[in-house]
Design a protein around this motif. Structure first.
Motif, PDB file in Angstrom:
ATOM      1  N   LYS A  51       0.808  -1.233   0.000  1.00 17.10           N
ATOM      2  CA  LYS A  51       0.000   0.000   0.000  1.00 17.10           C
ATOM      3  C   LYS A  51       0.842   1.284   0.000  1.00 17.10           C
ATOM      4  N   LEU A  52       2.131   1.177  -0.343  1.00 13.23           N
ATOM      5  CA  LEU A  52       2.959   2.381  -0.401  1.00 13.23           C
ATOM      6  C   LEU A  52       2.495   3.337  -1.490  1.00 13.23           C
ATOM      7  N   TRP A  53       1.772   2.832  -2.469  1.00 12.44           N
ATOM      8  CA  TRP A  53       1.271   3.685  -3.545  1.00 12.44           C
ATOM      9  C   TRP A  53       0.267   4.713  -3.021  1.00 12.44           C
ATOM     10  N   ASN A  54      -0.227   4.501  -1.799  1.00 15.88           N
ATOM     11  CA  ASN A  54      -1.130   5.463  -1.165  1.00 15.88           C
ATOM     12  C   ASN A  54      -0.396   6.690  -0.626  1.00 15.88           C
ATOM     13  N   LEU A  55       0.921   6.594  -0.503  1.00 10.21           N
ATOM     14  CA  LEU A  55       1.705   7.680   0.073  1.00 10.21           C
ATOM     15  C   LEU A  55       2.016   8.746  -0.971  1.00 10.21           C
ATOM     16  N   SER A  56       2.263   9.951  -0.505  1.00 11.79           N
ATOM     17  CA  SER A  56       2.602  11.045  -1.424  1.00 11.79           C
ATOM     18  C   SER A  56       4.013  10.843  -1.962  1.00 11.79           C
ATOM     19  N   PRO A  57       4.300  11.431  -3.125  1.00 12.24           N
ATOM     20  CA  PRO A  57       5.668  11.370  -3.647  1.00 12.24           C
ATOM     21  C   PRO A  57       6.690  11.929  -2.650  1.00 12.24           C
ATOM     22  N   LEU A  58       6.328  12.976  -1.911  1.00  8.73           N
ATOM     23  CA  LEU A  58       7.249  13.549  -0.927  1.00  8.73           C
ATOM     24  C   LEU A  58       7.549  12.556   0.199  1.00  8.73           C
ATOM     25  N   THR A  59       6.538  11.864   0.661  1.00 10.73           N
ATOM     26  CA  THR A  59       6.743  10.856   1.706  1.00 10.73           C
ATOM     27  C   THR A  59       7.629   9.731   1.191  1.00 10.73           C
ATOM     28  N   LEU A  60       7.375   9.278  -0.032  1.00 10.45           N
ATOM     29  CA  LEU A  60       8.207   8.230  -0.630  1.00 10.45           C
ATOM     30  C   LEU A  60       9.647   8.716  -0.797  1.00 10.45           C
ATOM     31  N   PHE A  61       9.808   9.985  -1.207  1.00  9.73           N
ATOM     32  CA  PHE A  61      11.154  10.543  -1.322  1.00  9.73           C
ATOM     33  C   PHE A  61      11.842  10.539   0.039  1.00  9.73           C
ATOM     34  N   ASN A  62      11.137  10.953   1.074  1.00 10.95           N
ATOM     35  CA  ASN A  62      11.734  10.983   2.417  1.00 10.95           C
ATOM     36  C   ASN A  62      12.135   9.587   2.879  1.00 10.95           C
ATOM     37  N   MET A  63      11.331   8.589   2.545  1.00 12.63           N
ATOM     38  CA  MET A  63      11.675   7.205   2.873  1.00 12.63           C
ATOM     39  C   MET A  63      12.916   6.774   2.102  1.00 12.63           C
ATOM     40  N   TYR A  64      12.955   7.114   0.817  1.00 11.29           N
ATOM     41  CA  TYR A  64      14.120   6.802  -0.023  1.00 11.29           C
ATOM     42  C   TYR A  64      15.369   7.494   0.534  1.00 11.29           C
ATOM     43  N   ASP A  65      15.244   8.775   0.866  1.00 11.87           N
ATOM     44  CA  ASP A  65      16.368   9.554   1.364  1.00 11.87           C
ATOM     45  C   ASP A  65      16.914   8.945   2.654  1.00 11.87           C
ATOM     46  N   GLU A  66      16.010   8.558   3.532  1.00 10.79           N
ATOM     47  CA  GLU A  66      16.434   7.907   4.776  1.00 10.79           C
ATOM     48  C   GLU A  66      17.171   6.603   4.473  1.00 10.79           C
ATOM     49  N   GLU A  67      16.638   5.832   3.538  1.00 11.86           N
ATOM     50  CA  GLU A  67      17.276   4.569   3.160  1.00 11.86           C
ATOM     51  C   GLU A  67      18.693   4.823   2.645  1.00 11.86           C
ATOM     52  N   GLN A  68      18.856   5.838   1.807  1.00 12.72           N
ATOM     53  CA  GLN A  68      20.166   6.141   1.243  1.00 12.72           C
ATOM     54  C   GLN A  68      21.159   6.594   2.320  1.00 12.72           C
ATOM     55  N   LYS A  69      20.680   7.355   3.278  1.00 10.82           N
ATOM     56  CA  LYS A  69      21.564   7.926   4.302  1.00 10.82           C
ATOM     57  C   LYS A  69      21.865   6.971   5.451  1.00 10.82           C
ATOM     58  N   THR A  70      20.882   6.131   5.806  1.00 15.20           N
ATOM     59  CA  THR A  70      21.035   5.295   7.005  1.00 15.20           C
ATOM     60  C   THR A  70      20.944   3.798   6.738  1.00 15.20           C
ATOM     61  N   GLY A  71      20.375   3.440   5.603  1.00 14.84           N
ATOM     62  CA  GLY A  71      20.140   2.024   5.327  1.00 14.84           C
ATOM     63  C   GLY A  71      18.823   1.526   5.913  1.00 14.84           C
ATOM     64  N   ASN A  72      18.121   2.402   6.606  1.00 14.56           N
ATOM     65  CA  ASN A  72      16.841   2.048   7.221  1.00 14.56           C
ATOM     66  C   ASN A  72      15.696   2.761   6.525  1.00 14.56           C
ATOM     67  N   ILE A  73      14.495   2.233   6.716  1.00 23.32           N
ATOM     68  CA  ILE A  73      13.289   2.860   6.207  1.00 23.32           C
ATOM     69  C   ILE A  73      12.297   2.968   7.360  1.00 23.32           C
ATOM     70  N   THR A  74      11.809   4.174   7.588  1.00 17.77           N
ATOM     71  CA  THR A  74      10.749   4.379   8.583  1.00 17.77           C
ATOM     72  C   THR A  74       9.428   4.493   7.844  1.00 17.77           C
ATOM     73  N   PHE A  75       8.498   3.617   8.196  1.00 21.21           N
ATOM     74  CA  PHE A  75       7.182   3.647   7.569  1.00 21.21           C
ATOM     75  C   PHE A  75       6.279   4.605   8.317  1.00 21.21           C
ATOM     76  N   PRO A  76       5.556   5.460   7.595  1.00 25.35           N
ATOM     77  CA  PRO A  76       4.644   6.399   8.261  1.00 25.35           C
ATOM     78  C   PRO A  76       3.558   5.662   9.022  1.00 25.35           C
ATOM     79  N   GLU A  77       3.111   6.287  10.083  1.00 21.73           N
ATOM     80  CA  GLU A  77       2.000   5.716  10.851  1.00 21.73           C
ATOM     81  C   GLU A  77       0.731   5.820  10.027  1.00 21.73           C
ATOM     82  N   GLY A  78      -0.160   4.895  10.190  1.00 21.83           N
ATOM     83  CA  GLY A  78      -1.407   5.020   9.479  1.00 21.83           C
ATOM     84  C   GLY A  78      -1.971   3.737   9.207  1.00 21.83           C
TER      85      GLY A  78
END
Length: 78
Positions: A51-78
């Motif tokens: 259901k990640l397709w429900n997220l905004s492009p900005l939220t997906l970018f922030n998840m991607y950015d976190e993955e690139q910087k830390t190797g982790n992904i934080t999923f938004p609450e919801g």
């Protein structure tokens, strides 16, 4: 969701995320696209049941950015 509708959603979302990568990371579009398509976030986005397709492009970018910087992904609450 029907497969065609799901694929149409990806066609709309992915270029927006890549655009944010270009803008924020100063990369060319080809490099940004390659990095996003190789990311775990994109791999999860491809799986309709996440259901990640429900997220905004900005939220997906922030998840991607976190993955690139830390190797982790934080999923938004919801």
């Amino acid at each position: 969701m029907e497969r065609k509708k799901y694929e149409a959603m990806l066609v709309l979302i992915v270029p927006q995320v890549i655009g944010l990568i270009v803008k924020n990371d100063g990369l060319d579009e080809v490099t940004a696209a390659r990095l996003f398509y190789e990311s775990r976030v994109y791999s999860l986005l491809e799986q309709e049941e996440t259901k990640l397709w429900n997220l905004s492009p900005l939220t997906l970018f922030n998840m991607y950015d976190e993955e690139q910087k830390t190797g982790n992904i934080t999923f938004p609450e919801g």
